[in-house]
Scaffold this motif. Sequence first.
Motif, short mmCIF file in Angstrom:
data_model
loop_
_atom_site.label_atom_id
_atom_site.label_comp_id
_atom_site.label_asym_id
_atom_site.label_seq_id
_atom_site.Cartn_x
_atom_site.Cartn_y
_atom_site.Cartn_z
N VAL A 81 0.86 -1.19 0.00
CA VAL A 81 0.00 0.00 0.00
C VAL A 81 0.90 1.24 0.00
O VAL A 81 1.93 1.25 0.67
CB VAL A 81 -0.90 0.03 1.27
N ILE A 82 0.50 2.25 -0.75
CA ILE A 82 1.21 3.53 -0.71
C ILE A 82 0.33 4.54 0.01
O ILE A 82 -0.86 4.67 -0.31
CB ILE A 82 1.54 4.03 -2.13
N ALA A 83 0.91 5.20 1.00
CA ALA A 83 0.20 6.32 1.66
C ALA A 83 0.94 7.59 1.28
O ALA A 83 2.17 7.61 1.24
CB ALA A 83 0.18 6.13 3.17
N VAL A 84 0.18 8.62 0.98
CA VAL A 84 0.83 9.89 0.61
C VAL A 84 0.04 11.07 1.17
O VAL A 84 -1.18 11.12 1.08
CB VAL A 84 1.03 9.99 -0.93
N ALA A 85 0.79 11.98 1.79
CA ALA A 85 0.22 13.25 2.24
C ALA A 85 0.64 14.28 1.18
O ALA A 85 1.77 14.77 1.19
CB ALA A 85 0.78 13.64 3.60
N PRO A 86 -0.24 14.58 0.23
CA PRO A 86 0.16 15.36 -0.95
C PRO A 86 0.36 16.84 -0.64
O PRO A 86 -0.55 17.50 -0.15
CB PRO A 86 -1.00 15.16 -1.92
N ILE A 104 -1.11 -1.25 -6.94
CA ILE A 104 -0.82 -0.86 -5.56
C ILE A 104 -1.83 0.20 -5.13
O ILE A 104 -1.88 1.29 -5.69
CB ILE A 104 0.62 -0.30 -5.41
N PRO A 105 -2.66 -0.15 -4.14
CA PRO A 105 -3.66 0.81 -3.68
C PRO A 105 -3.02 1.99 -2.97
O PRO A 105 -1.96 1.87 -2.35
CB PRO A 105 -4.53 0.01 -2.72
N VAL A 106 -3.68 3.14 -3.06
CA VAL A 106 -3.15 4.38 -2.50
C VAL A 106 -4.12 4.94 -1.44
O VAL A 106 -5.33 4.99 -1.65
CB VAL A 106 -2.95 5.43 -3.61
N ILE A 107 -3.54 5.31 -0.30
CA ILE A 107 -4.30 6.02 0.73
C ILE A 107 -3.79 7.46 0.77
O ILE A 107 -2.59 7.69 0.89
CB ILE A 107 -4.09 5.39 2.13
N LEU A 108 -4.70 8.43 0.66
CA LEU A 108 -4.29 9.82 0.84
C LEU A 108 -4.41 10.17 2.31
O LEU A 108 -5.40 9.84 2.97
CB LEU A 108 -5.18 10.76 0.02
N VAL A 109 -3.39 10.85 2.80
CA VAL A 109 -3.35 11.24 4.20
C VAL A 109 -3.44 12.76 4.30
O VAL A 109 -2.71 13.47 3.58
CB VAL A 109 -2.03 10.75 4.84
N ASP A 110 -4.32 13.25 5.14
CA ASP A 110 -4.40 14.67 5.50
C ASP A 110 -4.92 15.55 4.36
O ASP A 110 -6.04 16.01 4.39
CB ASP A 110 -3.02 15.12 6.05
N GLY A 127 -8.49 12.37 6.68
CA GLY A 127 -8.06 13.72 7.02
C GLY A 127 -9.19 14.55 7.58
O GLY A 127 -10.22 14.03 7.99
N ALA A 128 -8.97 15.86 7.57
CA ALA A 128 -9.95 16.78 8.14
C ALA A 128 -10.58 17.61 7.03
O ALA A 128 -10.00 17.78 5.96
CB ALA A 128 -9.26 17.70 9.14
N ASP A 129 -11.77 18.14 7.30
CA ASP A 129 -12.48 18.98 6.35
C ASP A 129 -11.94 20.42 6.48
O ASP A 129 -12.33 21.16 7.37
CB ASP A 129 -13.97 18.93 6.65
N MET A 130 -11.05 20.78 5.57
CA MET A 130 -10.33 22.05 5.69
C MET A 130 -11.24 23.25 5.46
O MET A 130 -11.09 24.30 6.09
CB MET A 130 -9.18 22.11 4.69
N LYS A 131 -12.17 23.10 4.52
CA LYS A 131 -13.12 24.19 4.28
C LYS A 131 -13.95 24.45 5.53
O LYS A 131 -14.14 25.59 5.94
CB LYS A 131 -14.03 23.79 3.10
N ASP A 278 -5.57 4.98 12.30
CA ASP A 278 -6.56 4.87 11.22
C ASP A 278 -5.90 4.44 9.91
O ASP A 278 -6.46 3.66 9.14
CB ASP A 278 -7.25 6.22 10.98
N ILE A 279 -4.72 4.99 9.67
CA ILE A 279 -4.02 4.66 8.42
C ILE A 279 -3.64 3.18 8.40
O ILE A 279 -3.85 2.48 7.40
CB ILE A 279 -2.76 5.55 8.25
#
Length: 316
Positions: A81-86, A104-110, A127-131, A278-279
């Motif tokens: 698995v790839i996790a990335v905080a873009p 390879i599945p991807v998890i976005l972080v943050d 992650g969190a709702d930034m708006k 959680d990740i």
Amino acid sequence: FLAGCGNDGGEASSGGKGDGQATIGFSQLGAESQWRTANTKSVQDAAKNNDKITLKFSDAQQKQENQISAIRNFIQQGVDVIAVAPVVETGWETVLTEAKDANIPVILVDRQITGKNVDDLYTSWIGADMKEEGVKAATWLEDYLKEQGKDQEEINIAHLQGTTGSSAQVGRTEGLEEGVKANKNWKIIEQQSGNFTRAEGKEVMEAFLKSSGDKINVLVSENDDMTMGAIQAIEEVGKVPGEDIIIVSFDGTNDALQQIKDGKINAVVECNPLSGEDIMETALKIKSGEDVEKEIFVEEGIFDEKNVEENMPRPY
Ligand code: GYE
């Protein structure tokens, strides 16, 4: 046998790792803030405490090109698995398509990403709702000004933004700007990025003070590190942070809450970096073929003088 040749329905085509174990490659965007280092620690601790997980970690120093090569490395190494905080929202299609093609599945972080068909390029985002955070900041300010009997006054806002084009900046800015639109007496008179760092926060605040000095009634700063730098700049010109300039910040570090106690910050919108568990859980579920939520929201509140005591000490 010929590895990877002719998948005829046999299982465990990814190197026989059908054993509940998962190797995760995590591309962290940098170490620009206390929030970020807390996030990194949360991920590393959660991996350490989980005997099913092997973590490969890479810090991109706030550069997208470094993240892209880290992801390519993870693909080459065949992680599960790839996790990335873009770091920014755009420009991920090519490299995430490469991950997809490699299965390879991807998890976005943050932070989140935008672009054509990007929804197909990741399995889950945590992650969190930034708006929503930006909206919370504006709503808090409305209420506070009312309480202070200042809701009819001209309100000039200096706005210190996070890394330009990051979903954290885009979302928080949108939320605030909605609030400004809804309040005819509010105006953003200064707006610039301080890149989420303390040093740049101080520099940019110095520039704001030089050009708009006495006009600034409110500072909205998109993270606590920049806020800390800005407070220094405000004090250096002999103004009183929290009084001469109302300060609203984001994250909720222990240091920032201490500043609320000291009266120098008026409110902090919480953004919780502790997503490590959680990740790991999500990665293991994905690895074992279970369904996961497309979006996993981290819960958060807001801190001010009314609730600061009960919320200290903070875990980050
Ligand atoms: O607020 C800031 C960090 O993306 C939510 O990034 C995150 C932000 C956080 O540098 O401190």
